[in-house]
Design an enzyme around this catalytic site. Structure first.
Site, short mmCIF file in Angstrom:
data_model
loop_
_atom_site.label_atom_id
_atom_site.label_comp_id
_atom_site.label_asym_id
_atom_site.label_seq_id
_atom_site.Cartn_x
_atom_site.Cartn_y
_atom_site.Cartn_z
N ARG A 14 0.79 -1.22 0.00
CA ARG A 14 0.00 0.00 0.00
C ARG A 14 0.83 1.28 0.00
O ARG A 14 0.57 2.19 -0.79
CB ARG A 14 -0.95 0.00 1.20
CG ARG A 14 -1.96 -1.13 1.14
CD ARG A 14 -2.73 -1.27 2.42
NE ARG A 14 -1.86 -1.74 3.50
CZ ARG A 14 -2.21 -1.80 4.78
NH1 ARG A 14 -3.41 -1.40 5.15
NH2 ARG A 14 -1.37 -2.25 5.68
N SER A 15 1.80 1.40 0.89
CA SER A 15 2.54 2.66 0.96
C SER A 15 3.40 2.93 -0.27
O SER A 15 3.47 4.08 -0.71
CB SER A 15 3.34 2.79 2.27
OG SER A 15 4.24 1.73 2.44
N ASP A 126 -5.39 -4.24 3.33
CA ASP A 126 -4.11 -4.83 2.98
C ASP A 126 -4.35 -5.95 1.97
O ASP A 126 -4.99 -6.95 2.29
CB ASP A 126 -3.42 -5.38 4.23
CG ASP A 126 -1.98 -5.78 3.98
OD1 ASP A 126 -1.58 -5.93 2.80
OD2 ASP A 126 -1.25 -5.95 4.97
#
Length: 157
Positions: A14-15, A126
């Site tokens: 995700r980041s 996630d």
């Protein structure tokens, strides 16, 4: 200079997607000199590894290349170096608030969903244990939220 750090658990899904999408939109608007964008994870399991191949593929569908990014773990110094630290979910947010309190840093911490226009969006799920469609869905959410975030940051300047 807008110093922005995106945070998820391992910094391989995700980041890095958020880092890649925001950097892409900054570049499209020719605002490169006004932003410093990075990402990290709260955990240390994947330090030095590239993003998950499914995240790389999902980003590439939007013309965004995140293949050269490498996972790292957030440090106490990051809490002073970045003005805005953006968590992908509430668990990451709690970890960041604890770290900030322990370091007395002055950074602003928020959820990515605070910049989203998507109703009902709180946590970026996630996709790690899911399939490629989960990565595509997360990429779409993150891209949309990063577009809104950039607009908000430009208006605030």
């Amino acid at each position: 200079m807008n110093n922005i750090l995106f945070i998820c658990l391992g910094n391989i899904c995700r980041s890095p997607l958020a880092e890649g999408f925001l950097q892409y939109h900054v570049n499209q608007r020719k605002l490169e000199g006004s932003f410093n964008i990075d990402s990290a994870g709260t955990g240390n399991w994947h330090i030095g590894k590239p993003p998950d191949r499914r995240a790389i593929r999902a980003a590439a569908e939007y013309g965004v290349d995140i293949s050269k990014l490498r996972a790292r773990q957030i440090t106490p110094k990051d809490m002073d170096s970045f003005a805005l630290v953006i968590a992908m979910d509430r668990n990451n947010l709690s970890d960041l608030q604890l770290l900030r309190n322990n370091t007395n840093a002055g950074c602003q911490i928020e959820l990515l969903s605070e910049s989203s226009l998507e109703p009902g969006f709180i946590d970026v799920p996630d996709p790690w244990y899911g399939d490629y469609k989960d990565f595509q869905s997360v990429a779409r959410q993150i891209d949309s939220a990063c577009c809104s975030l950039l607009e908000k940051l430009i208006q605030d300047d």
